[in-house]
Enzyme design. Structure first.
Site, PDB file in Angstrom:
ATOM      1  N   ASP A   1       1.093   4.528  -5.805  1.00 34.65           N
ATOM      2  CA  ASP A   1       1.427   4.898  -4.430  1.00 34.65           C
ATOM      3  C   ASP A   1       2.933   5.094  -4.304  1.00 34.65           C
ATOM      4  O   ASP A   1       3.705   4.148  -4.411  1.00 34.65           O
ATOM      5  CB  ASP A   1       0.973   3.785  -3.471  1.00 34.65           C
ATOM      6  CG  ASP A   1       1.288   4.121  -2.022  1.00 34.65           C
ATOM      7  OD1 ASP A   1       0.485   4.827  -1.397  1.00 34.65           O
ATOM      8  OD2 ASP A   1       2.351   3.690  -1.524  1.00 34.65           O
TER       9      ASP A   1
ATOM     10  N   TYR B   1      10.523   7.009  -0.469  1.00 34.99           N
ATOM     11  CA  TYR B   1      10.881   5.954  -1.436  1.00 34.99           C
ATOM     12  C   TYR B   1      11.921   6.451  -2.442  1.00 34.99           C
ATOM     13  O   TYR B   1      12.490   5.670  -3.184  1.00 34.99           O
ATOM     14  CB  TYR B   1       9.657   5.449  -2.208  1.00 34.99           C
ATOM     15  CG  TYR B   1       8.534   4.893  -1.358  1.00 34.99           C
ATOM     16  CD1 TYR B   1       8.710   4.634   0.000  1.00 34.99           C
ATOM     17  CD2 TYR B   1       7.282   4.629  -1.910  1.00 34.99           C
ATOM     18  CE1 TYR B   1       7.674   4.137   0.771  1.00 34.99           C
ATOM     19  CE2 TYR B   1       6.245   4.125  -1.144  1.00 34.99           C
ATOM     20  CZ  TYR B   1       6.442   3.897   0.201  1.00 34.99           C
ATOM     21  OH  TYR B   1       5.413   3.404   0.962  1.00 34.99           O
TER      22      TYR B   1
ATOM     23  N   LYS C   1       3.531  10.695  -0.017  1.00 39.57           N
ATOM     24  CA  LYS C   1       3.463  10.756   1.454  1.00 39.57           C
ATOM     25  C   LYS C   1       4.504  11.700   2.025  1.00 39.57           C
ATOM     26  O   LYS C   1       5.639  11.752   1.559  1.00 39.57           O
ATOM     27  CB  LYS C   1       3.681   9.364   2.061  1.00 39.57           C
ATOM     28  CG  LYS C   1       2.789   8.292   1.500  1.00 39.57           C
ATOM     29  CD  LYS C   1       2.906   6.973   2.257  1.00 39.57           C
ATOM     30  CE  LYS C   1       2.336   5.834   1.440  1.00 39.57           C
ATOM     31  NZ  LYS C   1       3.265   5.332   0.401  1.00 39.57           N
TER      32      LYS C   1
ATOM     33  N   HIS D   1       2.928  10.085   6.354  1.00 35.24           N
ATOM     34  CA  HIS D   1       3.438   8.713   6.263  1.00 35.24           C
ATOM     35  C   HIS D   1       3.380   7.967   7.600  1.00 35.24           C
ATOM     36  O   HIS D   1       3.030   6.787   7.656  1.00 35.24           O
ATOM     37  CB  HIS D   1       4.880   8.767   5.737  1.00 35.24           C
ATOM     38  CG  HIS D   1       5.321   7.528   5.035  1.00 35.24           C
ATOM     39  ND1 HIS D   1       6.194   7.533   3.980  1.00 35.24           N
ATOM     40  CD2 HIS D   1       5.004   6.236   5.226  1.00 35.24           C
ATOM     41  CE1 HIS D   1       6.400   6.296   3.567  1.00 35.24           C
ATOM     42  NE2 HIS D   1       5.692   5.488   4.309  1.00 35.24           N
TER      43      HIS D   1
END
Ligand SMILES: NC(=O)c1ccc[n+]([C@@H]2O[C@H](COP(=O)([O-])OP(=O)(O)OC[C@H]3O[C@@H](n4cnc5c(N)ncnc54)[C@H](OP(=O)(O)O)[C@@H]3O)[C@@H](O)[C@H]2O)c1
Length: 281
Positions: free
Chosen positions: A48, A53, A78, A111
């Site tokens: 994930d 990120y 996402k 997201h």
């Protein structure tokens, strides 16, 4: 290299996901690559990540270094809130694929709904089209309420395969899970341990761990499994990564599951928001 003994969940689009995945926030740089590589080596087959990120490069690199076949690992990313406009969403997914070094994503999520911006339905239409083109195999959402879910389903006729929400013993999300059950959406759990507030020392958790000869972290992840929630724990430690994956060979009693869920009442906790990025990004 360990084979994964993790069962799978059937999704509403005919595909499947492993019943547990590996969370990659905030793993970055060489240490991040090492942590994701070790997760693959101990047997995780669902990773994930997210644009926000800033580690899609690392995740792609770890996957290449693992030597695993592309089709044996599922990669989920996402779409950030700042890319919800239709053309931006299309470009965003191409960017994710480029950073990951992949020609398709197994799963892509919106997201956050970012309702104040009001473009999540547009973003969903873009994901539906990307799925038709084969760039994304399955599409889902994260942090959506019932209202947001109904809106995108009514708009497109396409139901997200998952809604990834904050879910852990201090925040068991009964209502959201019931909505998912009605709509045919799999619940995926972020911060499945409870992050800084993980109830690893709560007597109801430690007693079950002692009875079963497992660790408190394994008890919490087993609680997810028995709720039907798909947790994505993050750990930098190969030993904890291994433990976290090894939760399919023992069972909590109904009383233990209920006792762990009751930690939420003791806490009286309300939705706390997302620790890893800001809604309007
Ligand atoms: N969709 C969203 O809005 C959203 C928001 C937040 C997170 N996420 C995703 O969810 C993933 C997981 O969430 P998270 O990282 O916030 O929380 P988490 O997985 O609940 O907790 C991670 C923390 O627990 C520790 N830990 C892991 N396994 C353990 C064990 N068996 N025993 C004791 N401690 C343990 C880890 O430390 P060590 O590393 O030292 O083991 C780390 O500090 C993220 O990586 C990300 O992929 C999504």
């Amino acid at each position: 290299m360990a084979d994964s003994n993790v069962p799978t969940y059937a999704l509403n689009d005919g595909s499947t996901l492993p019943a547990i995945g590996f969370g990659t926030y905030p793993l970055k740089g060489d240490d991040g690559i090492d942590a994701v590589l070790s997760a693959l080596e101990v047997g995780y087959r669902l990773l994930d990540t997210a644009v926000n990120y800033e580690n899609e490069n690392e995740v792609g690199e770890a996957l290449r270094r693992s030597g695993l076949a592309r089709e044996d690992v599922q990669v989920a990313s996402k779409l950030p809130g700042r890319h919800h406009a239709y053309d931006d969403a299309i470009a965003s997914v191409h960017g994710s694929l480029e950073r990951l070094g992949l020609d398709y994503l197994d799963l892509h999520l919106i997201h956050w709904p970012n309702p104040s911006v009001g473009k999540y339905a547009e973003a969903w239409r873009a994901l539906v089209d990307l799925r038709s083109e084969g760039l994304v195999r399955s599409i889902g959402v994260s942090n959506f309420t019932e209202e947001h879910l109904i809106r995108i389903i009514d708009d497109t006729g396409v139901t997200p395969v998952v809604n990834q929400v904050e879910l852990h013993p201090r925040f068991p999300q009964e209502q959201v899970r019931a909505v998912h059950g009605r709509l045919g959406i799999r619940t995926e759990a972020w911060s499945p341990m409870g992050k800084r507030n993980a109830p690893l020392e709560e007597p109801v958790v430690t007693a079950a761990a002692e009875r079963l000869g497992v660790t408190p972290g394994q008890v919490i992840l087993r609680w997810h499994v028995q709720l039907g929630s798909l947790p994505i724990p993050k750990s930098s430690s190969p030993e904890r990564q291994r433990q976290n994956l090894d939760v399919f060979g023992f069972e909590l009693t109904d009383d233990e599951v209920a006792g762990i869920s009751a930690l939420a009442e003791a806490e009286g906790r309300r939705f706390g928001g997302d620790p890893d990025h800001h809604e309007e990004m």
